[in-house]
Design a protein around this motif. Structure first.
Motif, PDB file in Angstrom:
ATOM      1  N   GLN A   1     -18.674  -1.216  -3.046  1.00  0.00           N
ATOM      2  CA  GLN A   1     -19.960  -1.798  -3.376  1.00  0.00           C
ATOM      3  C   GLN A   1     -19.816  -2.780  -4.533  1.00  0.00           C
ATOM      4  OE1 GLN A   1     -23.031  -1.109  -1.941  1.00  0.00           O
ATOM      5  NE2 GLN A   1     -23.688  -2.770  -3.268  1.00  0.00           N
ATOM      6  N   SER A   2     -20.346  -3.987  -4.356  1.00  0.00           N
ATOM      7  CA  SER A   2     -20.374  -4.919  -5.467  1.00  0.00           C
ATOM      8  C   SER A   2     -21.462  -4.480  -6.440  1.00  0.00           C
ATOM      9  CB  SER A   2     -20.692  -6.320  -4.956  1.00  0.00           C
ATOM     10  OG  SER A   2     -21.418  -7.008  -5.931  1.00  0.00           O
ATOM     11  N   PRO A   3     -21.099  -4.213  -7.702  1.00  0.00           N
ATOM     12  CA  PRO A   3     -22.123  -3.800  -8.671  1.00  0.00           C
ATOM     13  C   PRO A   3     -23.153  -4.907  -8.854  1.00  0.00           C
ATOM     14  CG  PRO A   3     -19.914  -3.456  -9.524  1.00  0.00           C
ATOM     15  CD  PRO A   3     -19.772  -4.284  -8.300  1.00  0.00           C
ATOM     16  N   VAL A   4     -22.783  -6.149  -8.549  1.00  0.00           N
ATOM     17  CA  VAL A   4     -23.737  -7.258  -8.658  1.00  0.00           C
ATOM     18  C   VAL A   4     -24.871  -7.024  -7.684  1.00  0.00           C
ATOM     19  CG1 VAL A   4     -24.016  -9.748  -8.544  1.00  0.00           C
ATOM     20  CG2 VAL A   4     -21.793  -8.780  -9.125  1.00  0.00           C
ATOM     21  N   ALA A   5     -24.474  -6.689  -6.444  1.00  0.00           N
ATOM     22  CA  ALA A   5     -25.490  -6.466  -5.413  1.00  0.00           C
ATOM     23  C   ALA A   5     -26.336  -5.249  -5.764  1.00  0.00           C
ATOM     24  CB  ALA A   5     -24.810  -6.267  -4.065  1.00  0.00           C
TER      25      ALA A   5
ATOM     26  N   ARG B   1      -6.062 -19.971  -8.805  1.00  0.00           N
ATOM     27  CA  ARG B   1      -7.249 -19.233  -8.380  1.00  0.00           C
ATOM     28  C   ARG B   1      -7.054 -17.752  -8.709  1.00  0.00           C
ATOM     29  NH1 ARG B   1      -9.634 -18.991  -2.190  1.00  0.00           N
ATOM     30  NH2 ARG B   1     -11.414 -17.647  -2.705  1.00  0.00           N
ATOM     31  N   MET B   2      -8.100 -17.106  -9.204  1.00  0.00           N
ATOM     32  CA  MET B   2      -7.962 -15.705  -9.593  1.00  0.00           C
ATOM     33  C   MET B   2      -9.151 -14.906  -9.071  1.00  0.00           C
ATOM     34  SD  MET B   2      -6.979 -14.394 -13.353  1.00  0.00           S
ATOM     35  CE  MET B   2      -8.529 -14.291 -14.199  1.00  0.00           C
ATOM     36  N   ALA B   3      -8.862 -13.795  -8.391  1.00  0.00           N
ATOM     37  CA  ALA B   3      -9.925 -12.918  -7.893  1.00  0.00           C
ATOM     38  C   ALA B   3      -9.700 -11.533  -8.474  1.00  0.00           C
ATOM     39  CB  ALA B   3      -9.903 -12.867  -6.375  1.00  0.00           C
ATOM     40  N   ALA B   4     -10.788 -10.877  -8.902  1.00  0.00           N
ATOM     41  CA  ALA B   4     -10.628  -9.564  -9.528  1.00  0.00           C
ATOM     42  C   ALA B   4     -11.486  -8.518  -8.836  1.00  0.00           C
ATOM     43  CB  ALA B   4     -11.009  -9.647 -11.002  1.00  0.00           C
ATOM     44  N   ASP B   5     -10.963  -7.313  -8.815  1.00  0.00           N
ATOM     45  CA  ASP B   5     -11.729  -6.189  -8.284  1.00  0.00           C
ATOM     46  C   ASP B   5     -12.776  -5.766  -9.313  1.00  0.00           C
ATOM     47  OD1 ASP B   5     -12.328  -3.789  -6.737  1.00  0.00           O
ATOM     48  OD2 ASP B   5     -11.398  -2.778  -8.449  1.00  0.00           O
ATOM     49  N   TYR B   6     -13.913  -5.294  -8.791  1.00  0.00           N
ATOM     50  CA  TYR B   6     -15.048  -4.926  -9.658  1.00  0.00           C
ATOM     51  C   TYR B   6     -14.690  -3.922 -10.751  1.00  0.00           C
ATOM     52  CZ  TYR B   6     -17.356  -6.794  -5.506  1.00  0.00           C
ATOM     53  OH  TYR B   6     -17.725  -7.564  -4.455  1.00  0.00           O
TER      54      TYR B   6
ATOM     55  N   ALA C   1     -14.367  -9.614  -6.208  1.00  0.00           N
ATOM     56  CA  ALA C   1     -14.269  -9.439  -4.760  1.00  0.00           C
ATOM     57  C   ALA C   1     -13.845  -8.017  -4.386  1.00  0.00           C
ATOM     58  CB  ALA C   1     -13.249 -10.427  -4.201  1.00  0.00           C
ATOM     59  N   ASP C   2     -14.192  -7.645  -3.174  1.00  0.00           N
ATOM     60  CA  ASP C   2     -13.765  -6.355  -2.619  1.00  0.00           C
ATOM     61  C   ASP C   2     -12.425  -6.570  -1.928  1.00  0.00           C
ATOM     62  OD1 ASP C   2     -13.339  -4.048  -1.270  1.00  0.00           O
ATOM     63  OD2 ASP C   2     -15.129  -4.165  -0.003  1.00  0.00           O
ATOM     64  N   VAL C   3     -11.337  -6.319  -2.646  1.00  0.00           N
ATOM     65  CA  VAL C   3     -10.008  -6.596  -2.104  1.00  0.00           C
ATOM     66  C   VAL C   3      -9.073  -5.389  -2.215  1.00  0.00           C
ATOM     67  CG1 VAL C   3     -10.086  -9.074  -2.482  1.00  0.00           C
ATOM     68  CG2 VAL C   3      -9.269  -7.597  -4.319  1.00  0.00           C
ATOM     69  N   ARG C   4      -9.643  -4.208  -2.488  1.00  0.00           N
ATOM     70  CA  ARG C   4      -8.746  -3.053  -2.624  1.00  0.00           C
ATOM     71  C   ARG C   4      -9.207  -1.908  -1.717  1.00  0.00           C
ATOM     72  NH1 ARG C   4     -11.221   1.170  -5.610  1.00  0.00           N
ATOM     73  NH2 ARG C   4     -12.842   0.426  -7.023  1.00  0.00           N
ATOM     74  N   TYR C   5      -8.326  -0.905  -1.603  1.00  0.00           N
ATOM     75  CA  TYR C   5      -8.677   0.310  -0.879  1.00  0.00           C
ATOM     76  C   TYR C   5      -9.620   1.138  -1.740  1.00  0.00           C
ATOM     77  CZ  TYR C   5      -4.818  -0.531   2.337  1.00  0.00           C
ATOM     78  OH  TYR C   5      -3.984  -1.066   3.271  1.00  0.00           O
ATOM     79  N   VAL C   6     -10.527   1.847  -1.091  1.00  0.00           N
ATOM     80  CA  VAL C   6     -11.402   2.736  -1.862  1.00  0.00           C
ATOM     81  C   VAL C   6     -10.571   3.863  -2.453  1.00  0.00           C
ATOM     82  CG1 VAL C   6     -13.677   2.574  -0.810  1.00  0.00           C
ATOM     83  CG2 VAL C   6     -11.924   4.015   0.257  1.00  0.00           C
ATOM     84  N   ALA C   7     -11.088   4.455  -3.498  1.00  0.00           N
ATOM     85  CA  ALA C   7     -10.432   5.612  -4.108  1.00  0.00           C
ATOM     86  C   ALA C   7     -11.470   6.725  -4.210  1.00  0.00           C
ATOM     87  CB  ALA C   7      -9.904   5.232  -5.489  1.00  0.00           C
TER      88      ALA C   7
END
Ligand code: ATP
Ligand code: MG
Length: 580
Positions: A239-243, A357-362, A396-402
């Motif tokens: 879940q994006s905390p932004v949303a 370019r840099m993308a980070a997990d929430y 971005a959502d780019v990882r496996y859930v934990a």
């Protein structure tokens, strides 16, 4: 069936190569024997279980609109080349030369064959929709055949394929198969979940995996105990905390939310000679992985991208590929890492990274005073903080859930579980129909590709997955629906004519009533018979002994609960058939 007239070679010892309960019990119970790695013989009891499962599958497929066919296992490689899967499947595909030096493949699945068949036979929209299925042996050169029949090189699959004129049609066909699958797994007694699966390359396509929950499962799923959300680990969204916060300010580029009582520390460079992995750096700097940032440099269609995730998380490359909308994604080579970060592999970090370019997990936003690489050989940075030391533009959502991540539906913590995939349904679209020319003429005479779905179930795997879920120290605990027999009749002393006479009488009566009974007519000690009956796991045992026959009674034991009833000899058939 009389025990002495069939083959049920039960074993006391645990077979050497068996690691999991289902494998151990299927061998010990005389259900299967190994021929070679990934190939098993089914003995009479084992085959009866498979046939029971197949019968349930047939009933449900037929009543949900499926029509049965049988397609060849021997297939021409040309078909597989037409869809690109000859190379795509790699070594999984088993190939051989025939006497004319012509190559053949052994079918690992049948999309190609069925699509080519339908392409040749169906021409008009009037012949659609059509759902065809088969129950047949598949061949896959699995890299690691293991756990007995749970993952073998040769296995029985029910595979179905739907052909429709449009997407609405596909949705209807898919829904019917989904319902058939739920009915099949419920009737087989499995504790299962239908989970959203990774749609793969063709983003947007729907796919569900049917998962039997089990500690030994090779699949990982995310389940929400609060709202029931379930997805494969590959597909589960973060879940994006932004949303969820309605576009809160935290993700504007920088902030740091420290743990309670923790204050923002001063950033400092520390020497970490030849220390590159999260584990080693963590040990050296006495920092847990969740307080570290991994900075991975990827090449997406040849352009470098830096991806930031917490040390205890893993990048999901399928998600990353979808997010970056690239064809080819791979970890960058040493030279690219040097060009982009100025430092060598293993020492990358977000501080001072420019021009990439840099993308980070929430999760990076949720804590502070991180350890990161210093973009310099043999150095790391401590107390790195978002906003002060680096900023992030792309979350971005780019990882496996934990475990404990917020559920994407209800935000409550999710749980990670292990499961065995027993079935898979997939909306294919036109991938195969276009490649193999499966087109129909619509009501205006225009040619259109058929819209396909495909649906697989592992027959042997259902049996083994069921046993994983339902066993005790004594053996298997079958439900009536897929047990090889409903009852086992146990005369405790075969030498006593009176006991054997009553047992014969009950056996004849049950057989006449079409109640599937196994008659343990062996001249064995009672103890051995009881142990074997528990081991093979038939749901009900009728024990004939001199304790009760003089009163005209026998004992009926329920395998699952151990509960015993004393029953009139004449009533055995009614009692046994009334039991669930
Ligand atoms: P897995 O991920 O376990 O390798 P898969 O996704 O490759 O399976 P599918 O191609 O979806 O499998 O096949 C449909 C069904 O066939 C699976 O859901 C599973 O029940 C069964 N199956 C697949 N491979 C095997 C195997 N090697 N041994 C036994 N059953 C299998
Ligand atoms: Mg699958």
């Amino acid at each position: 069936m009389r025990w002495t007239q069939t083959l049920i070679p039960t074993l006391k010892e645990v077979p050497q190569d068996a690691e999991v309960k289902s494998h151990i019990l299927m061998v010990r119970g005389g259900y299967i024997r190994k021929l070679t790695a990934g190939a098993y013989s089914y003995l009479p009891l084992g085959l009866r279980v498979l046939r029971k499962i197949e019968a349930i599958i047939r009933e449900e497929m037929d009543s949900h609109g499926g029509r049965e066919v049988l397609l060849p296992a021997i297939q021409p490689p040309e078909l597989w080349k037409q869809t690109g899967r000859y190379d795509g499947l790699g070594d999984v595909l088993i190939k051989f030369m025939d006497r004319h030096k012509k190559e053949n493949v052994l079918g690992p699945t049948h999309e190609e064959v069925i699509t080519a068949l339908v392409a040749g036979e169906v021409r008009s929209y009037k012949q659609l929709p059509l759902t065809l299925y088969q129950i047949q042996t598949k061949f896959r050169d699995e890299p690691r055949p293991r756990f007995g029949v749970l993952r073998s090189k040769e296995f029985i699959m029910k595979d179905a394929y739907s052909f429709d004129v449009d997407t609405d049609g596909l949705n209807r066909s898919y829904q019917k198969m989904y319902e058939a699958y739920c009915a099949i797994f419920s009737r087989c007694g499995l504790d299962y979940l239908a989970v959203e699966a990774d749609p793969g390359f063709m983003g947007g396509d729907v796919s569900h995996e049917f998962m039997a929950l089990s500690e030994i499962g090779e699949d990982v799923i995310a389940v929400c105990p609060s709202c029931g959300y379930a997805a494969s680990k590959e597909a589960a969204a973060i879940q994006s905390p932004v949303a969820s916060a309605g576009g809160g300010s935290a993700f504007g580029g920088g902030r740091q939310s420290l743990a309670k009582g923790e204050k923002l520390e001063t950033i400092k460079e520390v020497e970490t000679p030849a220390t590159t992995t999260i584990e080693k750096v963590g040990k050296l700097l006495n920092t847990p992985p969740e307080k570290m940032i991994k900075t991975l440099i990827y090449k997406a269609d040849d352009k470098p991208v830096a991806v930031l995730i917490r040390g205890d998380h893993d990048v999901n490359e399928a998600k990353l590929r979808r997010y970056l909308k690239c064809e080819i994604l791979q970890l960058a080579d040493e030279k690219t890492i040097k060009d982009v970060t100025g430092g060598p592999l293993g020492f990358s970090g977000p501080v001072g990274l420019r021009g990439v370019r840099m993308a980070a997990d929430y999760a990076i936003a949720d804590c502070g005073n991180f350890v990161t690489g210093a973009n310099k050989k043999d150095f790391h940075l401590m107390n790195v903080n978002l906003g002060r030391d680096f900023t992030v533009k792309e979350w971005a959502d780019v990882r496996y859930v934990a475990d404990q991540d917020p559920c994407p539906k209800c935000q409550k913590p999710i749980t990670i579980k292990f499961a065995i995939e027993v079935g898979h349904t997939f909306k294919l679209g036109t991938k195969y129909s276009k490649a193999l020319g499966a087109a129909y003429l619509d009501d205006k005479g225009e040619e259109r590709p058929m819209i396909m779905g495909c649906y697989g179930i592992g027959v042997n795997r259902i049996a083994a997955a069921y046993i994983e879920q339902h066993n005790d120290d004594n053996g298997i605990i079958w439900p009536a629906s897929i047990s090889p027999y409903r009852v086992v009749i146990i005369p405790v002393n075969a030498a006593q004519t009176k006991i054997m006479g009553v047992a014969e009488e009950i056996y004849a009566d049950l057989t006449k009533q079409h109640i599937e009974a196994l008659f343990d007519d062996r001249d064995e000690r009672a103890g051995i018979k009881f142990k074997d009956a528990d081991l093979i796991g038939v749901p009900y045992q009728v024990v004939v002994s001199d304790r009760h026959i003089n009163d005209g009674k026998v004992e009926v034991k329920t395998r699952k609960t151990g509960e015993r009833k004393i029953v009139d000899i004449q009533c055995v058939r009614d009692v046994v058939s009334a039991m669930p």
